[in-house]
Scaffold this active site. Structure first.
Site, PDB file in Angstrom:
ATOM      1  N   HIS A 366       0.810  -1.220   0.000  1.00 31.92           N
ATOM      2  CA  HIS A 366       0.000   0.000   0.000  1.00 31.92           C
ATOM      3  C   HIS A 366       0.844   1.272   0.000  1.00 31.92           C
ATOM      4  CE1 HIS A 366      -3.407  -2.686   1.474  1.00 31.92           C
ATOM      5  NE2 HIS A 366      -3.781  -2.208   0.314  1.00 31.92           N
ATOM      6  N   CYS A 679      -8.693  -1.800 -12.029  1.00 29.28           N
ATOM      7  CA  CYS A 679      -8.047  -0.633 -11.407  1.00 29.28           C
ATOM      8  C   CYS A 679      -6.863  -1.010 -10.528  1.00 29.28           C
ATOM      9  CB  CYS A 679      -9.065   0.169 -10.595  1.00 29.28           C
ATOM     10  SG  CYS A 679     -10.011  -0.798  -9.411  1.00 29.28           S
TER      11      CYS A 679
END
Length: 752
Positions: A366, A679
């Protein structure tokens, strides 16, 4: 100490006075070696400093021929001095000339001396030089004398680490501490960054080395050891740690180090030589690091992290550091860290941030995703960089090749300045494509969307010429906030996003926290595997008040406009039904009370949990659209932790298995008339994007910086030819298709 004049404490006090004398560097070194020789009743004392070319140069001596200073040098590993530097271990010899490593240097006149004691000059586990004393008579130096010389070497280490000795280096040479370093890692985020090092977790620098009262220092040490051991015990009694498992075994080993008598006793002995408690901890840890960094056993090297952490805890306790000191971020900051969470990166001023370097890190972790969204060049898996840099060191980060240049020479810096100019010209070429339609050579229109999550991302939508925002990560607002954002704060952000999009499509993702996206103000239980735990829609459905607050903010923000909302981490169709019912309930509530509502509400699900691949038909019958989160989907398909740098290259997403799974999604969605956007990070790489188009995707979402390269690729692509070649390949027994895809691109002049 045999024959000593006042003991090590007197010598350290005298050295402290010498460090403050207003003299030049050579005079200071000359006085230091005279003081050491006098105190230890040695006929010779010499200081060798390691240069950047791995040679040890004689910088000062008392007893050897002075004309040898700055003339005599040895290779790392050559002679007794070179052996000490290479092995980072002291040598204590009654007759040095009988040692097999002895190297005769006639210009020094040392042939008349027999006994020899040499210790490495260490800082942070790195060897900076060697300190030597010698006598004519054959003798073994006492343990107390060895300790005293090692303690003295710490003072010299700080002198070398400063810039005082730079003036003594031969023109064209560097000290080893400041020599250029060329490291290679893995390119995680495209870009180039030139700037200066900022350590994410700054080292605690010990400046008070010499103790006035050894007894009080020992008392301070015992008190600090007690606090550290208590904190370790508290950690082991936490409810989430009590259960058995591998984590428990790791922490038990950690506790064993905390109570290790040998470790504590070595620190106590260092205090008795005249060091402060904190200087003693640093001395022992320097020695430990130097030894363990030279170990080949991976288990022992891993344990070094435990000892580093314990030493740092002890140092912070001794100097009273509860928090990291605040510092002014330079205008060209390049963050260097072992690893970090996305919220920690967002704490830094984006305007001053040029690049990020991680010892660990992976393409789909992340923090990498956030760095990519912010356009920050990132290189990960740069082994050992934390041991090689200091705050403020000049550094170049190449997010294209994965190279990192620490303290780069002038020619490398000049080459990269030109590379930055070339990149700017290439970016200008991509900008010229901005207003051109994203259409393949054979006339297929592709929707190129951007991923976003902060207001700073919004200008990039227009700059990149994107068709809209394919993924707006709403959790980033929560991660940068000190407290849970209220509904009006959420509403203001969502309204600003829709206003900035100016009619372009915006797909919001509901709150996706958990895993490594931890909210500091939100308590949650520790999990052994948070990526597979209580996160995303699972948490939101268990705490519907949080989700309903967000839903209501979105409904208000999109009043009179279209609202597209998708739910992450859907594992079974029932979860989507329950989330949809929450939206419908709040829509009815607002309508009943006369509030304006969106003129169109489209609800979708993210396909990122493999179980959905066998429920696609049922899901397609319920949703208005689908979004494929390829990062998590591939993580779960391959059973890998996407943040684990050891596994980052283990499996290739451009292989038949994942491509067939992604193909299945598009086939079922097309048959049900439901649009799909992918995405994940796959979409942002031209080669991977080419593969996605080849298996049927016509809408992909990526970081804004990737739009230009991907559009350049698709405008040069004959999609029909690609599909005719690729579809049969998906069912062949390939381990991977990357080489074949590259060959296809080269054969058909596709710009990848």
């Amino acid at each position: 100490m045999r024959g000593s004049i006042g003991g090590p404490r007197v010598m350290l006090r005298r050295l402290r006075e010498l460090m403050a004398d207003p003299v030049n560097a050579q005079e200071r070194l000359d006085k230091i070696v005279v003081t050491i020789a006098s105190n230890m009743v040695a006929e010779v004392c010499s200081v060798y400093v390691l240069r950047g070319d791995a040679r040890l140069e004689l910088f000062a001596t008392e007893g050897l021929k002075r004309e040898a200073i700055h003339k005599t040098s040895l290779n790392l590993g050559e002679g007794l001095v070179g052996t000490i530097a290479a092995e980072a271990e002291p040598l204590n010899l009654p007759d040095a000339q009988q040692h097999p490593a002895f190297a005769y240097l006639p210009e020094t006149g040392e042939e008349i001396y027999h006994s020899f004691l040499g210790v490495p000059i260490l800082r942070g586990g790195q060897t900076l030089g060697v300190l030597v004393v010698q006598n004519r008579t054959q003798r073994i130096y006492s343990e107390e004398e060895v300790e005293a010389l090692q303690t003295t070497a710490m003072v010299l280490a700080e002198m070398i680490a400063g810039d005082e000795l730079d003036s003594l280096v031969t023109p064209g040479e560097n000290l080893a501490l400041r020599r250029p370093q060329h490291l290679t890692g893995r390119a995680l985020t495209e870009g180039l960054g030139l700037g200066h090092v900022v350590l994410h977790e700054p080292r605690l620098v010990v400046t008070n080395l010499i103790a006035e009262d050894p007894h009080s220092e020992l008392a301070r040490l015992e008190e600090a050891l007690g606090h550290v051991r208590t904190s370790v015990e508290d950690l082991l009694t936490r409810s989430d740690i009590l259960r058995a498992g591998e984590h428990r075994e790791v922490l038990e080993a950690y506790r064993m180090f905390a109570y290790d008598r040998g470790w504590a006793e070595r620190i106590r002995e260092a205090v008795t030589t005249g060091l402060t408690a904190e200087a003693a901890v640093e001395r022992v840890q320097n020695d430990t690091r130097a030894r363990m960094l030279r170990q080949t056993d991976p288990y022992l090297r891993d344990r070094l992290h435990d000892l580093d952490d314990l030493a740092n805890r002890l140092l912070r306790q001794l100097v009273g550091w509860d928090h990291l000191a605040e510092f002014e971020l330079p205008r060209d900051a390049i963050i260097v860290a072992r690893n970090m969470g996305p919220a920690e990166l967002l704490d830094y001023d984006r305007e001053r941030l040029r690049a990020l370097v991680l010892e660990e890190g992976a393409p789909t972790s992340h923090v990498t995703i956030v760095a990519r969204a912010l356009g920050i060049a990132t290189v990960g898996q740069v082994d050992g960089i934390l041991d090689l840099v200091n705050f403020g060191d000049p550094i170049i980060v190449d997010g294209l090749s994965g190279e990192v240049h620490v303290r780069p020479p002038a020619d490398v810096e000049a080459a990269y300045i030109e590379k930055v100019r070339f990149r700017a010209r290439r970016q200008e070429q991509y900008r010229q494509l901005r207003d051109k339609p994203a259409v393949t050579r054979d006339g297929q229109t592709i929707d190129l969307m951007v991923n976003a999550g902060l207001l700073v991302d919004l200008p990039h939508v227009k700059e990149a010429g994107a068709a809209g925002i394919g993924l707006f990560r709403t959790e980033l607002q929560f991660m940068v906030a000190a407290t849970f954002p209220r509904m009006r704060e959420q509403l203001a952000l969502y309204r600003a996003v829709l206003d900035a999009a100016n009619g372009l499509t915006v797909t919001f993702r509901s709150l996706d926290v958990g895993g490594d996206k931890v909210l500091p103000y939100m308590r949650s239980a520790q999990e052994e595997n948070p990526a597979l735990g209580w996160r995303a829609i699972r948490m939101a459905l268990d705490r519907p008040g949080l989700l309903r607050t967000q839903i209501r903010a979105l409904l208000h923000a999109a009043a009179g406009r279209e609202l597209r909302l998708m739910f992450p981490m859907i594992t079974e169709v029932d979860e989507f039904d329950r989330a949809r019912e929450l939206v419908e309930r709040d829509r009815r509530y607002l309508e009943r009370h006369g509030h304006p509502i969106p003129n169109k509400i489209l609800l979708g699900a993210m396909v990122e949990v493999p179980s959905l691949l066998w429920q696609l038909e049922e899901l397609v019958a319920r949703v208005d659209f689908l979004s494929v989160g390829s990062n998590d989907l591939l993580q779960f398909l391959f059973a890998i932790d996407r943040a684990n740098s050891q596994l980052a290259d283990r499996f290739d997403p451009l292989s038949p298995a994942p491509l067939r799974a992604l193909r299945k999604v598009i086939e079922v969605a097309d048959s049900g008339g439901v649009p799909v956007t992918l995405c994940g990070e796959l979409a942002g790489d031209p080669l991977s994007a080419m593969a996605l188009l080849g298996i049927g995707y016509r809408s992909i979402s990526m970081a804004p910086a990737a739009i230009g390269p991907v559009k350049s690729m698709l405008m040069s692509l004959d999609l029909g030819a690609l599909q005719n070649w690729l579809m049969p390949e998906l069912h062949m027994p390939h381990q991977g298709l990357r080489k074949e895809l590259i060959a296809f691109a080269h054969q058909h002049d596709v710009q990848i």
